[in-house]
Design a protein around this motif. Sequence first.
Motif, short mmCIF file in Angstrom:
data_model
loop_
_atom_site.label_atom_id
_atom_site.label_comp_id
_atom_site.label_asym_id
_atom_site.label_seq_id
_atom_site.Cartn_x
_atom_site.Cartn_y
_atom_site.Cartn_z
N ILE B 74 -4.28 0.86 -0.69
CA ILE B 74 -4.01 1.15 -1.73
C ILE B 74 -4.36 3.00 -2.09
N GLY B 75 -4.76 3.76 -0.84
CA GLY B 75 -5.64 5.31 -0.42
C GLY B 75 -6.36 5.05 -1.35
N GLY B 76 -7.09 6.39 -1.27
CA GLY B 76 -8.03 6.83 -2.57
C GLY B 76 -9.07 6.10 -2.46
N GLU B 77 -10.25 6.25 -3.82
CA GLU B 77 -11.43 5.94 -3.39
C GLU B 77 -11.40 4.66 -4.37
N LYS B 78 -10.94 4.61 -5.39
CA LYS B 78 -10.99 4.29 -6.43
C LYS B 78 -9.73 4.46 -6.86
#
Lengths: 416, 416
Positions: B74-78
């Motif tokens: 997904i990528g990113g933190e959230k």
Amino acid sequence: MKKINIGILGFGTIGSAVYELINVNHDMIEKRLGLDLHVSAICDVSPNIEHPLLVRDARDVINNPAIEVVVEAIGGEKPALSFILAAIKKGKHVVTSNKEVMALNGDKIFSAARKNNVSINFEAAVGGGIPIIGPLSHDLLANNLTEIYGIVNGTTNYILSKMTKEGTEFEAALEEARKMGYAEANPKKDIEGYDSSYKAAILASVAFNSQIDWKNVYFEGIEKITQEDISYAKEIGYIIKLLAVAKKYEKECEVRVHPTLISQEHPLASVSGPMNAIYVKGDMVGELMFYGQGAGGLPTASAVVADIINCYNVQCPISNFQFRKLKVKPIDEIESRYYIRLTVPDKHGVLAGISKAFADQKVSISNVVQKETIGKIATIVIIIHQAKEANLRKAIARLEKLSVVKDVCNVIRVGL
Amino acid sequence: MKKINIGILGFGTIGSAVYELINVNHDMIEKRLGLDLHVSAICDVSPNIEHPLLVRDARDVINNPAIEVVVEAIGGEKPALSFILAAIKKGKHVVTSNKEVMALNGDKIFSAARKNNVSINFEAAVGGGIPIIGPLSHDLLANNLTEIYGIVNGTTNYILSKMTKEGTEFEAALEEARKMGYAEANPKKDIEGYDSSYKAAILASVAFNSQIDWKNVYFEGIEKITQEDISYAKEIGYIIKLLAVAKKYEKECEVRVHPTLISQEHPLASVSGPMNAIYVKGDMVGELMFYGQGAGGLPTASAVVADIINCYNVQCPISNFQFRKLKVKPIDEIESRYYIRLTVPDKHGVLAGISKAFADQKVSISNVVQKETIGKIATIVIIIHQAKEANLRKAIARLEKLSVVKDVCNVIRVGL
């Protein structure tokens, strides 16, 4: 904590480096992996070697029931092959740096290892300390690997690089390689391509997951390359390298070693001196290159000891971090060289003011060059010797307030 | 044969490439390793994605008891972090290409994985398909790794390379990067150095076997680099690269990202366009460089799928060769381009005779250059188009008998 008793066969450049590495990094490895690496015996028949662990008969290593891993660092086919097979038969893991024995007898050695359920690891046989057998056989497993181009012999690469950079002829470059310790007294196996051909057979076997018979590897050496060839190649944008080439097709492959004209733009072209590099193409990953020192005691020992560790299914350190919080230095505390671009009015006294701002912070100037002047504004580029970032920043803050400085346009660190 | 059910979270560039790779190379991997990789579910919330395996709720993947490995793409933190932690809690191995979540939450994720006795693998988070986490954490274990210099962001390297090679200004180079697909619509995370800083924290954590807190990583981007800086640097022998730098001392370390002037002679200087490279120094191995495509779907999928495989302790293929005897083509059957150096009498009709010797063997000349003439003897260099070695050799044998040819001095293959 698991103690691993290791026997080393052959105490030349590589064997003694393995011993040294284990001594120097023993505690780090133990702390990180819980493995207590311990050299129990060293075998060498050379009369001028002395060592408290030295034995003169390889059987004293191979038949020692305490020894779990045998490092074969003798080189050559005989007697290394019989020692390797004997150690395997005794249920010992074997780690070898010996390309010749692996290329000529890989099938025998692998099947003996499978039968006796031991590991045979040989990362050090190709590219010295460069991780290449590991990446090909683990990290790139999802790929159909189709092409390999390797500069895998430091002696010939040193000679060709010297001929290319300095216009030397082959014989003079070989003589220099001998003086520098990059060529043996009898360099036949390197110069004529044998060494590279062994490595080509091993690389192709691992990458193509097939047993490549060394006898089918065509090879030529570099002894016929002249200064004329090198110069003419250069004129048309090429450089001459001794390449190990392996290509895979549907049902067959090519494995060969020969001098090759490669484009000066190719990443392999910049691999010079005694360095090695292996260029790999996979259907998914595209093009990769692995570069480093292809020979030498400690680099090769780096691969040998990793192979010893890999005989054991130790937990990978990633999921096993010590979580010691190594302090990260604040940026103010780092030291670096710096490039600074300023604009100043084009008048006298400018440099004196700038120099003082740096000197007051004990920041020392390496170089000042006045660049273009547009109207009454001159651009100056300053290179700063190694300085502490905090001091540099104070000097810059001071500069920004000086009447003799129009703008501090950019500050960039200099490294490598 | 072990069947492994895989769930993919995120079906963008990387997720879909993982699916594609598993389809294309499924049988090869199965044959080689005995693992039957099988994608059982794909989760993505984007309305324009359709796929027979698609689910819209990540819980349908995470809670599916058949799924053993979850790929987080997904990528990113959230929400990536919560999905990763939930999957680990359910006892699933997790493979991720997400540098941000690993850099910001590595400690949480590692400790959850240890607690639940599952693997968390993240080779794809740094350097795309380049094996670097594997080598640092396995192949180089015998080393005290002291320095890392990485070109780990393709967008900024493309922009800086374009500015360096073509004299473009930053904005124009960024625009071109967007057109070529090397920069996102909002390139802030790349340009300002965030992406490289995440990777720097991960590399330092793995290499130094410590948990490096990303908040302590100093970083700058390339937005202030101008054409002037690039030209002035070039004049004094430097090239500007965005470098991730990590250095280890006894009790502290440096981890930072900033534009850096590096010598044009350094191997990292020739890493251009969107390519990535990581340069590593170890106390034993010396200097290494790992080079390749640092981004893109399939290269990154190459690392993700290797990480899936590495969740299982499958036997290494080296000791598991299929021993299918891939036929090695005899040298006569290979095709290559060739460089040929001849000496000829300096008179008319020479080229006609030479050309005919090649044409008779269907070997086609790409280029002929007459080099120096000494006395009545001229040197000619001929470049041959791709030809079969057997035909080339016949042509050469013919040449050697021609009265218009004095000597065939050298024949060297041209490749790469």
